[in-house]
Motif scaffolding. Structure first.
Motif, mmCIF file in Angstrom:
data_model
loop_
_atom_site.group_PDB
_atom_site.id
_atom_site.type_symbol
_atom_site.label_atom_id
_atom_site.label_comp_id
_atom_site.label_asym_id
_atom_site.label_seq_id
_atom_site.Cartn_x
_atom_site.Cartn_y
_atom_site.Cartn_z
ATOM 1 N N ASP A 159 0.136 -64.740 39.706
ATOM 2 C CA ASP A 159 0.142 -63.346 40.167
ATOM 3 C C ASP A 159 -1.202 -62.683 39.859
ATOM 4 O OD1 ASP A 159 1.791 -61.061 41.185
ATOM 5 O OD2 ASP A 159 1.284 -60.241 39.219
ATOM 6 N N ARG A 160 -1.684 -62.901 38.653
ATOM 7 C CA ARG A 160 -2.978 -62.299 38.276
ATOM 8 C C ARG A 160 -4.121 -62.877 39.099
ATOM 9 N NH1 ARG A 160 -3.330 -60.552 32.427
ATOM 10 N NH2 ARG A 160 -1.182 -60.528 31.704
ATOM 11 N N ALA A 161 -4.064 -64.194 39.331
ATOM 12 C CA ALA A 161 -5.135 -64.838 40.101
ATOM 13 C C ALA A 161 -5.003 -64.533 41.587
ATOM 14 C CB ALA A 161 -5.100 -66.351 39.873
ATOM 15 N N GLY A 162 -3.797 -64.118 42.002
ATOM 16 C CA GLY A 162 -3.566 -63.817 43.415
ATOM 17 C C GLY A 162 -3.514 -65.064 44.271
ATOM 18 N N THR A 163 -3.174 -66.188 43.646
ATOM 19 C CA THR A 163 -3.124 -67.413 44.439
ATOM 20 C C THR A 163 -2.160 -68.425 43.821
ATOM 21 O OG1 THR A 163 -4.500 -69.091 45.486
ATOM 22 C CG2 THR A 163 -5.128 -68.487 43.287
ATOM 23 N N LEU A 164 -1.552 -69.216 44.685
ATOM 24 C CA LEU A 164 -0.644 -70.288 44.253
ATOM 25 C C LEU A 164 -1.377 -71.615 44.428
ATOM 26 C CD1 LEU A 164 2.572 -69.111 46.151
ATOM 27 C CD2 LEU A 164 2.202 -69.004 43.680
ATOM 28 N N PRO A 165 -1.081 -72.603 43.586
ATOM 29 C CA PRO A 165 -1.722 -73.918 43.790
ATOM 30 C C PRO A 165 -1.203 -74.551 45.086
ATOM 31 C CG PRO A 165 -0.506 -73.824 41.695
ATOM 32 C CD PRO A 165 -0.169 -72.582 42.439
ATOM 33 N N ALA A 187 14.657 -53.142 39.156
ATOM 34 C CA ALA A 187 13.426 -53.521 38.458
ATOM 35 C C ALA A 187 12.841 -52.310 37.736
ATOM 36 C CB ALA A 187 12.423 -54.105 39.451
ATOM 37 N N ALA A 188 12.929 -51.131 38.372
ATOM 38 C CA ALA A 188 12.446 -49.912 37.708
ATOM 39 C C ALA A 188 13.275 -49.647 36.451
ATOM 40 C CB ALA A 188 12.512 -48.729 38.668
ATOM 41 N N THR A 189 14.572 -49.887 36.542
ATOM 42 C CA THR A 189 15.442 -49.688 35.377
ATOM 43 C C THR A 189 15.069 -50.657 34.258
ATOM 44 O OG1 THR A 189 17.245 -48.944 36.785
ATOM 45 C CG2 THR A 189 17.859 -49.768 34.616
ATOM 46 N N ALA A 190 14.782 -51.893 34.629
ATOM 47 C CA ALA A 190 14.413 -52.883 33.602
ATOM 48 C C ALA A 190 13.129 -52.459 32.884
ATOM 49 C CB ALA A 190 14.248 -54.261 34.237
ATOM 50 N N VAL A 191 12.159 -51.952 33.654
ATOM 51 C CA VAL A 191 10.924 -51.472 33.019
ATOM 52 C C VAL A 191 11.270 -50.338 32.057
ATOM 53 C CG1 VAL A 191 8.691 -50.342 33.403
ATOM 54 C CG2 VAL A 191 9.444 -52.166 34.960
ATOM 55 N N GLN A 192 12.210 -49.476 32.452
ATOM 56 C CA GLN A 192 12.600 -48.353 31.600
ATOM 57 C C GLN A 192 13.194 -48.848 30.282
ATOM 58 O OE1 GLN A 192 11.793 -45.424 32.691
ATOM 59 N NE2 GLN A 192 12.551 -44.277 30.921
ATOM 60 N N VAL A 193 14.011 -49.883 30.353
ATOM 61 C CA VAL A 193 14.653 -50.408 29.133
ATOM 62 C C VAL A 193 13.601 -51.042 28.225
ATOM 63 C CG1 VAL A 193 16.245 -52.165 28.257
ATOM 64 C CG2 VAL A 193 16.900 -50.760 30.232
ATOM 65 N N LEU A 194 12.670 -51.758 28.817
ATOM 66 C CA LEU A 194 11.655 -52.404 27.972
ATOM 67 C C LEU A 194 10.555 -51.438 27.559
ATOM 68 C CD1 LEU A 194 12.850 -55.057 29.702
ATOM 69 C CD2 LEU A 194 11.018 -56.093 28.366
ATOM 70 N N ALA A 195 10.388 -50.366 28.319
ATOM 71 C CA ALA A 195 9.354 -49.359 28.053
ATOM 72 C C ALA A 195 7.997 -50.027 27.860
ATOM 73 C CB ALA A 195 9.764 -48.485 26.880
ATOM 74 N N SER A 196 7.292 -49.725 26.758
ATOM 75 C CA SER A 196 5.918 -50.247 26.642
ATOM 76 C C SER A 196 5.882 -51.770 26.681
ATOM 77 C CB SER A 196 5.269 -49.751 25.347
ATOM 78 O OG SER A 196 6.013 -50.199 24.229
ATOM 79 N N ALA A 197 6.969 -52.419 26.242
ATOM 80 C CA ALA A 197 6.984 -53.888 26.224
ATOM 81 C C ALA A 197 6.974 -54.475 27.639
ATOM 82 C CB ALA A 197 8.210 -54.390 25.464
ATOM 83 N N GLY A 198 7.367 -53.666 28.619
ATOM 84 C CA GLY A 198 7.402 -54.190 29.984
ATOM 85 C C GLY A 198 6.462 -53.462 30.908
ATOM 86 N N ALA A 199 5.562 -52.704 30.321
ATOM 87 C CA ALA A 199 4.728 -51.816 31.130
ATOM 88 C C ALA A 199 3.325 -52.343 31.371
ATOM 89 C CB ALA A 199 4.660 -50.440 30.455
ATOM 90 N N GLN A 200 3.188 -53.661 31.282
ATOM 91 C CA GLN A 200 1.851 -54.253 31.458
ATOM 92 C C GLN A 200 1.942 -55.462 32.347
ATOM 93 O OE1 GLN A 200 0.722 -55.038 27.340
ATOM 94 N NE2 GLN A 200 -1.340 -54.352 27.868
ATOM 95 N N ASP A 201 0.872 -55.702 33.093
ATOM 96 C CA ASP A 201 0.768 -56.991 33.786
ATOM 97 C C ASP A 201 1.000 -58.065 32.745
ATOM 98 O OD1 ASP A 201 0.326 -56.290 36.336
ATOM 99 O OD2 ASP A 201 -1.791 -56.838 36.397
ATOM 100 N N HIS A 239 4.168 -59.072 32.020
ATOM 101 C CA HIS A 239 5.601 -59.119 31.742
ATOM 102 C C HIS A 239 6.360 -59.278 33.059
ATOM 103 C CE1 HIS A 239 9.577 -58.515 30.290
ATOM 104 N NE2 HIS A 239 9.109 -58.606 29.057
ATOM 105 N N PRO A 240 7.354 -60.175 33.074
ATOM 106 C CA PRO A 240 8.082 -60.399 34.336
ATOM 107 C C PRO A 240 8.686 -59.131 34.935
ATOM 108 C CG PRO A 240 8.650 -62.099 32.738
ATOM 109 C CD PRO A 240 7.771 -61.106 32.016
ATOM 110 N N VAL A 241 9.104 -58.156 34.114
ATOM 111 C CA VAL A 241 9.708 -56.962 34.733
ATOM 112 C C VAL A 241 8.649 -56.085 35.417
ATOM 113 C CG1 VAL A 241 11.730 -56.935 33.197
ATOM 114 C CG2 VAL A 241 9.740 -55.497 32.644
ATOM 115 N N HIS A 284 8.881 -55.237 39.301
ATOM 116 C CA HIS A 284 8.829 -53.851 39.779
ATOM 117 C C HIS A 284 7.924 -53.741 41.010
ATOM 118 C CE1 HIS A 284 9.003 -49.578 39.650
ATOM 119 N NE2 HIS A 284 7.860 -49.369 39.056
ATOM 120 N N ARG A 285 6.770 -54.411 40.949
ATOM 121 C CA ARG A 285 5.833 -54.358 42.084
ATOM 122 C C ARG A 285 6.357 -55.176 43.261
ATOM 123 N NH1 ARG A 285 2.065 -57.137 41.040
ATOM 124 N NH2 ARG A 285 2.107 -57.740 38.857
#
Ligand code: FAD
Length: 373
Positions: free
Chosen positions: A10-16, A323-337, A339-341, A345-346
């Motif tokens: 996801d970060r690289a924007g490409t799949l092998p 997915a938005a709800t999951a980010v809410q539950v994890l808060a800062s733990a899920g608020a960064q590239d 984290h799967p949530v 979300h995106r």
């Protein structure tokens, strides 16, 4: 492997590409293709369960699956037996495919499509521009939808295929090898989600392919062509959204059970518990809607079309909210590239746009209701 690498891709924007070709050669990217053509011959329910599994790990890989499946389904539905024998084994043999309908001025309204296909002897020539085609960056074969440009093609092709040339048969689907001169594939820069799914714009400038690449050899009504292809895409996206919801539910439940605030696990605080309950309802409801729609496909029910739109609408909306709800539950733990949530979300937001946006699905469902009133 997919779960472990999804974030890096996801970060690289490409799949092998080797991975995609390997999955393709195992028939996994279009598992509904009959075994006679190298697929697994799965019914819609089994293919859906598999799609949900992949969707729970990586929506970019699942998006590539959806595109490959949509291209294969279009070939299965519209191609002659000879064309099926020529193209389907390629899609189950490691070659990658994408399906192009959308254009800059033809998004929700595909009747505004301006890509033209004209007959020239034993060939057809395509001119036009497609946008946002998932997996086009990786694709060897492009299934391109366009309007036929001249009576000559229509009349000749119609008589060859014995299809008749009734009014309204105004479109064709053409299999175009991506390396044909005149094809230019340009990646969509920095998509919001499914970042590694290889979305690309496709320019077709005097692209000439054999007339045998026109599926079924004849023009058909555009709505029939695109609705058939999109129906497969909707079902696949709907199951993919179930996967997103399952991934989010697992992550949110795990976090709420282990992280403590105010001397108790988060899940014991009632407002957080409500988030978990809502996520669970979202996942179960989407699953049931998809199971029902897949049953309709597998039984050939006349309800299939509306059940598919319903499943796509419910699942995409639930995934975006879930997915938005999951980010809410994890808060800062899920608020960064990373984290799967955050990725979910995106990715989930885009599912409300594709294969019939929320609004288009609502209009189709409303038409169904009015039609049965
Ligand atoms: P518009 O049609 O301009 O719509 C904008 C907004 O207005 C939307 O919310 C829409 O719902 C709403 N709207 C439009 N008309 C009406 C109306 N009559 N009533 C109410 N609301 C309305 N295309 C392909 O051909 N192949 C692909 O593989 C593919 N993959 C995609 C993947 C992603 C991630 C994305 C974002 C797009 C992809 N597309 C693909 C394009 C996609 O099909 C279009 O984005 C989609 O059809 C919406 O068209 P648009 O973006 O032009 O929005």
């Amino acid at each position: 492997m997919i779960a472990a690498e999804a974030d890096a891709w996801d970060r690289a924007g490409t799949l092998p590409v080797d991975l995609l070709r390997g999955l393709g050669a195992e028939g996994r990217l279009c598992a509904q293709v009959p075994a006679a053509y190298g697929g697994w011959g799965l019914d819609s329910a089994a293919a859906g369960a598999f799609t949900a599994h992949v969707g729970s790990l990586c929506s970019s890989v699942r998006s590539v699956m959806t595109s490959q499946g949509m291209a294969a389904w279009t070939i299965e539905r519209f191609a002659t037996p000879e064309q099926q024998a020529a193209f389907l084994p390629r899609l189950t043999g490691g070659e990658l495919a994408a399906a192009g309908f959308s254009e800059r001025a033809a998004g929700s309204d595909l009747s505004a499509m301006t890509t033209r296909v004209r007959r020239d002897g034993d060939t057809v020539v395509l001119d036009g521009h497609k946008v946002w085609v998932t997996a086009a960056h990786y694709a060897d074969l492009l299934v391109v939808f366009g309007k036929y440009a001249e009576d000559a093609f229509h009349a000749e092709a119609g008589s060859e295929a014995g299809s008749g040339a009734a009014g309204g048969d105004d479109a064709v689907a053409v299999v175009v090898p991506a390396d044909t001169p005149g094809v230019r594939v340009t990646r969509v820069a920095d998509p919001l989600g499914c970042r590694a799914a290889g979305h690309a714009d496709i320019s077709l400038d005097g692209v000439r392919v054999p007339a045998t690449h026109v599926l079924g050899g004849a023009a058909l009504p555009l709505p029939l062509l695109v609705t058939t292809a999109l129906a497969y895409g909707r079902m696949s996206v709907a199951w993919g959204c179930v996967g997103i919801l399952r991934g989010c539910l697992t992550a949110a439940a795990r976090h709420a059970a282990t992280r403590e605030q105010f001397g108790a696990p988060l899940g014991e605080h009632q407002l957080v518990a409500r988030h978990l309950a809502e996520l669970y309802v979202a996942e179960r409801t989407a699953t049931r809607a998809c199971e029902h729609a897949s049953r309709c496909w597998d039984e050939g029910s006349p309800e299939q079309v509306v059940a598919t739109v319903l499943a796509k609408h419910v699942s995409a909306g639930n995934a975006a909210r879930g997915a938005a709800t999951a980010v809410q539950v994890l808060a800062s733990a899920g608020a960064q590239d990373g984290h799967p949530v955050a990725r979910a979300h995106r990715d989930a937001k885009l599912m409300e746009i594709i294969e019939g946006s929320n609004e288009m699905c609502q209009l189709m469902l409303a038409r169904h209701v009015l039609g049965s009133a």
